[in-house]
Design an enzyme around this catalytic site. Structure first.
Site, short mmCIF file in Angstrom:
data_model
loop_
_atom_site.label_atom_id
_atom_site.label_comp_id
_atom_site.label_asym_id
_atom_site.label_seq_id
_atom_site.Cartn_x
_atom_site.Cartn_y
_atom_site.Cartn_z
N CYS A 156 -1.50 22.98 -1.05
CA CYS A 156 -0.46 23.52 0.17
C CYS A 156 0.62 22.91 -0.10
O CYS A 156 1.79 23.97 0.02
CB CYS A 156 -1.05 22.93 1.39
SG CYS A 156 -1.31 21.12 1.47
N ARG A 201 -4.47 3.57 -0.79
CA ARG A 201 -5.37 4.52 -0.06
C ARG A 201 -6.04 3.99 1.11
O ARG A 201 -6.89 4.36 1.92
CB ARG A 201 -6.17 5.33 -1.10
CG ARG A 201 -6.73 6.48 -0.58
CD ARG A 201 -7.46 7.54 -1.49
NE ARG A 201 -6.72 8.08 -2.32
CZ ARG A 201 -5.82 9.20 -2.28
NH1 ARG A 201 -6.02 9.80 -1.17
NH2 ARG A 201 -4.95 9.88 -2.95
N ASN A 319 -1.07 21.89 6.98
CA ASN A 319 -1.85 21.25 5.95
C ASN A 319 -2.75 22.21 5.40
O ASN A 319 -3.15 22.16 4.43
CB ASN A 319 -2.63 20.09 6.37
CG ASN A 319 -1.65 18.82 6.53
OD1 ASN A 319 -0.64 18.96 6.56
ND2 ASN A 319 -2.31 17.67 6.57
#
Length: 347
Positions: A156, A201, A319
């Site tokens: 995206c 993360r 998204n």
């Protein structure tokens, strides 16, 4: 009119966007879904979605079928990667398989889809090995040929970035570019601090701005070979559930102005790229592009110029929604080539 039959691997974030987009289409049949999630959980997640809202029609999952609004889709319990998906796609009449599982698969596994009867594979997950072609609609889709059987739908971010980078390079020449994706968090992040191989993360996504690596520069090299090696990219995951933006700083061979850059993008957005790129001159924010059908929405009010040859632009994107739309369009383009086999002429 022939009906395009699609198989879908993975009903995660992108898969659920695809399921809703294909629901009600008379010219496309979502024939098969392969996913390892228990049926009752899939039914719940399809019916109730935090970002997409309630499913707009009656929906149930039972006895190996998904029933939605009077139509049904075969549901097959599939193992997670790295195990191969053992589905006889040809027996279900599937023309194109969309691979949207969470983890990437290798070339051998993807070619197994073709051996099992699918004519083409469209990737919505970064592949472990190079596909036949990586495509962004409006950028390099003219390069598609019948011989391309495993095709990546890029990402995206790449869809939003490539459209604008292409325009800037054609008009002003791009010598270098620094791209930062300010990206809403996804299911790859955590809601609380937890141990993780990538320490950043593992931090709480709804509480932090989290720097991350991204493959966007590598993908852009494939899409825009004329500026290959000139783009450096990073990602910042931010505490937003949906709605992201490409922050692009570019150095040019020619002088640039805010007015000139905006006019170049505006002309393309209302002309050849009108299906993929929106031009917005109002003061928008991330929530204003949710469920947008455009791969990118160029923010004209945010355009800046430093000196004479350095520009900064913002391009917003949802998204998943437009990205899933582009995947469906890619399936349609590939299906139009028919059942090409290795050894046949390209066109």
């Amino acid at each position: 009119m022939p009906v395009l039959k699609i198989g879908l691997v993975g009903l995660g974030r992108i898969g659920r966007n695809l399921f809703r987009i294909l629901h009600g289409r008379e010219d496309i049949d979502l024939a098969v879904v392969a996913d390892p999630t228990p049926a009752d959980q899939l039914e719940y997640l399809l019916r109730f979605d935090t970002l997409l809202g309630r499913f707009p029609d009656a929906l149930s999952v039972k006895d190996g079928w998904i029933y939605a609004g009077g139509r049904r889709t075969r549901l097959i319990d599939a193992p997670n990667p790295p195990h191969a998906i053992d589905v006889k796609w040809g027996e279900h009449g599937v023309d194109v398989v969309i691979e949207a599982a969470h983890a990437p698969r290798g070339r051998v596994e993807l070619e197994g889809y073709l051996a099992a009867g699918a004519k083409r594979v469209v990737l919505c997950t970064p592949p472990r090995e190079a596909p036949d072609l990586t495509v962004v609609m409006g950028v390099n889709d003219r390069a598609l040929e019948p011989r391309h059987r495993i095709v990546s739908n890029a990402s995206c971010t790449a869809h939003a970035a490539a459209l604008v980078l292409q325009l800037l390079d054609r008009e002003f020449g791009v010598e270098r570019a620094l791209l930062t994706t300010v990206h809403a968090y996804t299911d790859e992040q955590r809601l609380a601090d937890v141990p993780a191989e990538d320490l950043r993360r593992g931090r709480a996504a709804a509480e932090n701005i989290i720097p991350q690596e991204t493959r966007t520069a590598e993908v852009l090299d494939q899409l825009l070979p004329e500026i290959a090696g000139k783009v450096t990219a990073m990602s910042l995951n931010v505490p937003v559930a949906n709605g992201s933006v490409v922050d692009l700083v570019s150095w040019h061979r020619q002088d640039v102005t805010v007015e000139a850059i905006n006019e170049v993008v505006r002309t393309a957005a209302f002309g050849p790229l009108r299906r993929y790129l929106a031009f917005e001159d109002q003061p928008i924010v991330s929530s204003d592009v949710l469920r947008s059908p455009f791969s990118g929405t160029f923010d004209a009010q945010a355009t800046m110029v430093v000196g004479k040859r350095v520009a900064k632009t913002l391009t917003w994107f949802d998204n998943g929604w437009a990205y899933a739309l582009r995947a469906v369009e890619l399936c349609e383009r590939l299906a139009a080539f028919g059942d090409w086999k290795p050894g046949e002429a390209g066109r």
